[in-house]
Design an enzyme around this catalytic site. Structure first.
Site, mmCIF file in Angstrom:
data_model
loop_
_atom_site.group_PDB
_atom_site.id
_atom_site.type_symbol
_atom_site.label_atom_id
_atom_site.label_comp_id
_atom_site.label_asym_id
_atom_site.label_seq_id
_atom_site.Cartn_x
_atom_site.Cartn_y
_atom_site.Cartn_z
ATOM 1 N N CYS A 363 -1.263 -0.103 4.465
ATOM 2 C CA CYS A 363 -1.048 -0.839 5.714
ATOM 3 C C CYS A 363 -2.362 -0.831 6.490
ATOM 4 O O CYS A 363 -3.401 -0.452 5.942
ATOM 5 C CB CYS A 363 0.090 -0.232 6.531
ATOM 6 S SG CYS A 363 -0.183 1.483 7.028
ATOM 7 N N THR A 364 -2.346 -1.229 7.742
ATOM 8 C CA THR A 364 -3.593 -1.388 8.504
ATOM 9 C C THR A 364 -4.355 -0.082 8.683
ATOM 10 O O THR A 364 -5.533 0.035 8.324
ATOM 11 C CB THR A 364 -3.304 -1.999 9.885
ATOM 12 O OG1 THR A 364 -2.596 -3.219 9.716
ATOM 13 C CG2 THR A 364 -4.599 -2.249 10.652
#
Length: 501
Positions: A363-364
């Site tokens: 994810c980020t």
């Protein structure tokens, strides 16, 4: 929803901009009330008790106000020379300089009433604890155990970094950056941590969003490099984080305070909204963390296997569809979901995909993988679950031209940051390569749209034809066209479809 203890009355500023005050109980030897501020008399309480309550509240409010003003003191400068400033001191707040007490008092009273309210609650909590302890010394240890560490207004001021040697211009201008970080840990007093975070960010003129819960803290803040450096130092020296957080846990990118419209700090049930009680799916049951280098090698191995459909590994993007649309790892599985809270449903309805597989999640910044991998592991379907430590952010620092292609979506007014020149998304209307998001032009829709300059010049500025027509009707009759958000992008989108990239 924010929780409050039975001894505090602390308002929490929600990250969606709303203010919410929880009703709680303040306990003094002569008092047992359950009312939100302002404190009001109960018909069944004695007048003496009512007077005592009002005196305590008045004292706490005055103290909170004085401490807040004290924290804004700065030495006299050229803009406020000693001859003009009281006792060689001035005050700086909200990017303004005040030369006298009257000015700073008016500013604080009109612009920071919620902060005074919050600190007043903390002081009342301290008074309640001291009163209970003095009347029953044996209960002191038990009270500390139940309430955890407290943070009164004096402590708030004491824990703020010294900025007396830094000019206001240095603190607010120059080259800036945006920090992204999170820390899962046990927070016994989220309200006090929330108050400190808000005071810290205001003291350093930072903007951004900070979520606090009993399971930890999740923040993204922007400001000058001087300010963000002081913020990191304050976080690393805080008793709650000094043995857990390290400097490498803070991801940085070019930006500044202008990247956020304001500062929002609040207490929530979760620091990232999976939609499941943290006690049921805990960050303590997470997958195996892989460093960017280890993750890179795993992706390289996965991509070398042909055909990938028969691979025993799934490269899973935990983000939303509009994030993966403009940037993703090659060969990934990208769920077409609008919110992270849909992720559990996606897993449940596609569980067969993951049976006996090795899953590489990303994810980020890493935080969604913490709870996402924990949820996936509760299904006991996968052979192994791994996650990218530090997320895409850290990966791009080490491998800017690695297997991640396109832009990295960020939740601020920049929308994207990039490490390579790849453009993998298309204009919604003409199909030209384009990856710069804009908000849908329909005032009743908050969807992001990819529309190139040429199409925008032709008037195609909405996320879909439905919103485009809605916007035109609203423009022709602004007072008579009030509708809810209903467009092709949201109404027809399946909640948990599967998309391979």
């Amino acid at each position: 929803m924010p929780n409050c203890s039975d001894t505090a009355m602390i308002p929490s500023v929600l990250l969606d901009g709303g203010d919410e005050v929880e009703c709680c109980i303040l306990r003094f030897p002569d008092l047992d009330l359950k009312d939100p501020f302002p404190l009001t008399a109960k018909s069944n309480l004695k007048a003496e008790s009512d007077t005592s309550v009002r005196k305590k509240y008045a004292f706490a409010k005055k103290k909170a106000f004085a401490l807040f003003v004290k924290a804004k003191e700065v030495p006299a400068t050229a803009s406020c020379p000693p001859a003009m400033c009281r006792a060689g001191l001035g005050w700086k707040c909200c990017r303004q300089t005040f030369k006298d007490l009257t000015g700073i008092h008016i500013h604080v009273a009109t612009q920071h009433s919620s902060d005074i309210w919050q600190q007043t609650g903390l002081i009342l909590k301290q008074l309640a604890t001291e009163a209970n302890t003095s009347s029953n010394p044996a209960s002191a240890d038990e009270a500390d155990r139940l309430s955890g560490p407290t943070c009164n207004s004096q402590e708030l001021s004491d824990r703020l970094p010294d900025t007396s040697h830094i000019s206001f211009d240095e603190l607010t201008s120059g080259v800036g950056e945006v920090l992204l970080y999170y820390c899962y840990c046990e927070v016994k007093d989220p309200g006090s941590l929330c108050a400190w975070q808000k005071s810290l960010c205001q003291h350093l003129n930072l903007t951004g969003k900070v979520r606090i819960a009993s399971e930890g803290i999740n923040g993204t803040v922007g400001g000058s490099k001087v300010a963000t450096s002081l913020y990191i130092e304050a976080m690393l020296s805080h008793p709650l984080f000094k043995t857990i957080l390290c400097r490498e846990d803070f991801k940085s990118s070019a930006g500044g305070a202008h990247c956020f419209p304001d500062l929002r700090v609040g207490v929530f049930e979760e620091i990232v909204p999976l939609g499941i009680n943290p006690n049921k799916v805990s960050y303590k049951e997470t997958g195996i963390h892989l460093s960017p280098e280890e993750f890179h090698k795993e992706v390289e191995k996965h991509l070398s296997q042909a055909p990938q459909a028969e691979s025993d590994t799934i490269l899973l993007d935990c983000r939303n569809f509009y994030e993966s649309k403009i940037g993703h790892f090659q060969g990934c599985l990208a769920p077409d979901i609008r919110k992270f809270s849909y992720f559990p449903s996606y897993i449940d309805e596609n569980l067969e995909l993951f049976k006996n597989k090795r899953v590489l999640m990303y994810c980020t910044g890493g935080i969604r993988c913490e709870r996402g991998s924990a949820y996936l592991r509760t299904k006991a379907a996968c052979r192994e679950v791994y996650q990218l430590k530090g997320g895409i952010h850290k990966y791009l620092e080490e491998f800017p031209d690695g297997f991640y292609r396109g832009k990295l979506f960020v939740f601020d007014e920049r929308y994207t940051i990039s490490s390579n020149e790849d453009v993998i998304a298309e204009c919604r209307y003409c199909g030209t390569l384009w990856d710069q998001y804009k908000l849908c032009s329909s005032l009743h829709c908050r969807q992001l749209v990819l529309t190139c300059p040429s199409c925008r010049a032709k008037g195609f500025t909405a996320c879909c034809p439905v919103c485009q027509e809605k916007g035109l009707k609203l423009a022709s009759n602004p007072s008579g066209w009030m509708v809810k958000e209903e467009c092709e992008c949201t109404d027809r989108r399946q909640r948990v479809p599967v998309t391979h990239m």
